[in-house]
Motif scaffolding. Structure first.
Motif, PDB file in Angstrom:
ATOM      1  N   ASP A 129      33.616  42.640  41.724  1.00 22.93           N
ATOM      2  CA  ASP A 129      34.963  42.100  41.666  1.00 22.93           C
ATOM      3  C   ASP A 129      35.881  43.071  42.416  1.00 22.93           C
ATOM      4  OD1 ASP A 129      37.561  41.341  40.989  1.00 22.93           O
ATOM      5  OD2 ASP A 129      37.013  40.775  38.942  1.00 22.93           O
ATOM      6  N   PRO A 130      36.580  42.614  43.460  1.00 22.32           N
ATOM      7  CA  PRO A 130      37.440  43.528  44.222  1.00 22.32           C
ATOM      8  C   PRO A 130      38.556  44.141  43.386  1.00 22.32           C
ATOM      9  CG  PRO A 130      37.843  41.238  44.836  1.00 22.32           C
ATOM     10  CD  PRO A 130      36.596  41.246  44.002  1.00 22.32           C
ATOM     11  N   ASN A 131      38.862  43.497  42.245  1.00 25.23           N
ATOM     12  CA  ASN A 131      39.901  44.029  41.368  1.00 25.23           C
ATOM     13  C   ASN A 131      39.353  45.044  40.361  1.00 25.23           C
ATOM     14  OD1 ASN A 131      41.979  42.337  42.472  1.00 25.23           O
ATOM     15  ND2 ASN A 131      41.125  40.619  41.296  1.00 25.23           N
ATOM     16  N   GLN A 132      38.040  45.253  40.405  1.00 23.50           N
ATOM     17  CA  GLN A 132      37.389  46.187  39.480  1.00 23.50           C
ATOM     18  C   GLN A 132      36.571  47.195  40.288  1.00 23.50           C
ATOM     19  OE1 GLN A 132      38.100  46.116  36.346  1.00 23.50           O
ATOM     20  NE2 GLN A 132      39.054  44.100  36.151  1.00 23.50           N
ATOM     21  N   GLY A 154      35.547  45.012  33.745  1.00 27.56           N
ATOM     22  CA  GLY A 154      35.696  43.625  34.168  1.00 27.56           C
ATOM     23  C   GLY A 154      35.690  42.676  32.995  1.00 27.56           C
TER      24      GLY A 154
END
Length: 341
Positions: A38-41, A207
Motif C-alpha cells: 500500500d503506497p500509504n503504508q 495497514g
C-alpha cells in the motif's frame, strides 16, 4: 444425500502432520513480487525488502551448514537467524511469510503456532527437534502468547533449533488500538523467547485489514429453509446444527480439523448462537482457521457470525484469537455470498 461434518471421523498420523506443514492453498503460489504494498503504508514496502534480505541470509547459512570440515565432517553449524513480523489483522504478514517459505531451499516447514504445538504433542519434544533440525527455516504464523505452557514449549523448541542452524520467521497480530502498538507486541514476543531475543529482527507491518477494505457488511443469516436448500443443491456441501457440530468437535483432536473439512465445497451451519463457554469458543476458533486456510465458504442461520464470541470473551485473554476468527468467518461468509450471485 446431504453430507454432515458430524458423520466424519478423520484420523491423522504424526507423519502426516509433518507433511502438512506447508502454506495454505491460498498462499501456495504467492511471492514477494505478488505482494502489492500500500503506497500509504511505507512499512509494507520496507517489510518486503527485509524479507528478501532474510531469504538471502538463510541461503548463505544453508551453504555454510553444508560445507565439509576437516576429515569430511560437517563443521559446527552457524546459529540460525530470526525475523519477527508484527502488525494488525490482514495486512499481508502471512503473504510475506509464505513468500519467504517459497524462496528458501528445502527442507522447510510452514505452520501456525497451534499446529507446531500439536506437532510437539504428537511426536514428543525430542523427536520433533530431530526431525526439524535439518530445516533451513521454520515459518510460524500467528505466534500466540496467551498460553504460558505452549509459549514455554515453543521457546525451548526454537532455542534448540536455532542453535542447530535453523532460521526462524514468525508473525503475530497486534490488536487494533493496543497501547504501544507494534513495539508493545514485539516486546512481549522477545521477552517470552528471551534466549533468542538477540537473534530476531522485529519488523512492523502497518495497514487496515484487507478483508474489510471496500467490502459490504457481513450478510444477514439465512433462514433454515434457505440453508437446507443450498446444502441439498451441492453434493459436496455439509449441513450441521451449531450445537451438534460443537459437540462433535469436542470429540476430535484439533489436529484433525483439517481433515474434517477436506474435500468440502461449503459449510452450512444452522442455529448459530453465542458460544456457551470458552472451551466451545476456542474449538470454533481452530475450525475457523482450517476453513479459512482451505477457502471454504460458510453459510449460517440463527445468529450472525460476529455474535458467536460474546463481549465478555472478546474482552478476555483470548481476545486476539476471537477477533481473528471473527474476521475470517466474516470473510468466508462473503465468499459464500459472492458464490450465490
Amino acid at each position: 444425500m446431504t453430507l454432515h461434518l458430524v458423520d466424519r471421523n478423520p484420523t491423522v498420523t504424526p507423519e502426516q502432520m509433518v507433511e502438512q506443514l506447508v502454506p495454505p492453498e491460498m498462499f501456495s503460489e504467492v511471492s514477494f513480487d505478488s505482494y502489492i504494498p500500500d503506497p500509504n503504508q511505507p512499512t509494507q514496502a520496507a517489510a518486503v525488502k527485509i524479507g528478501r534480505r532474510f531469504v538471502d541470509d538463510v541461503i548463505k547459512l544453508t551453504k555454510q551448514r553444508n560445507k565439509k570440515g576437516l576429515f569430511g565432517r560437517k563443521s559446527t553449524p552457524p546459529h540460525g537467524v530470526g525475523l519477527y513480523l508484527d502488525g494488525g489483522f490482514g495486512v499481508g504478514k502471512t503473504h510475506l511469510l509464505a513468500s519467504i517459505f517459497h524462496s528458501v531451499p528445502s527442507p522447510k516447514s510452514f505452520g501456525t503456532f497451534v499446529e507446531y504445538t500439536h506437532l510437539v504433542g504428537a511426536l514428543g519434544f525430542n523427536r520433533c527437534v530431530e526431525y526439524l533440525s535439518d530445516h533451513t527455516v521454520l515459518c510460524i504464523d500467528e505466534f500466540e502468547l496467551d498460553d504460558p505452557g505452549d509459549t514455554m514449549v515453543m521457546s525451548r523448541l526454537l532455542t534448540e533449533l536455532a542453535a542447530r542452524g535453523v532460521s526462524i520467521v514468525a508473525t503475530s497480530n497486534t490488536l487494533p488500538g493496543q497501547l504501544g502498538e507494534g513495539r508493545f507486541a514485539a516486546q512481549d514476543f522477545l521477552r517470552e523467547i528471551n534466549k533468542l531475543s538477540s537473534v530476531f529482527e522485529s519488523v512492523r507491518v502497518d495497514g487496515p485489514d484487507y478483508r474489510h477494505r471496500d467490502l459490504p457488511p457481513a450478510p444477514d443469516p439465512l433462514t433454515d429453509e434457505e440453508l437446507v436448500a443450498i446444502a441439498e443443491a451441492d453434493p459436496t456441501a455439509t449441513l450441521d446444527s451449531f450445537d451438534a457440530l460443537s459437540e462433535h468437535l469436542s470429540k476430535l483432536h484439533p489436529s484433525r480439523y483439517k481433515q474434517l473439512v477436506e474435500g468440502i465445497s461449503k459449510v452450512c451451519i444452522s442455529g448459530v448462537h453465542p458460544a456457551d463457554n470458552q472451551t466451545v469458543a476456542l474449538r470454533i476458533v481452530v475450525l475457523a482457521d482450517r476453513l479459512y486456510d482451505a477457502g471454504i465458504p460458510v453459510l449460517v442461520s440463527g445468529a450472525k457470525l460476529d455474535e458467536i464470541f460474546t463481549p465478555e470473551m472478546v474482552a478476555g485473554g483470548y481476545r486476539k484469537k476471537y477477533l481473528r476468527a471473527t474476521s475470517r468467518l466474516l470473510a468466508l461468509s462473503r465468499f459464500a455470498s459472492a458464490d450465490a450471485k
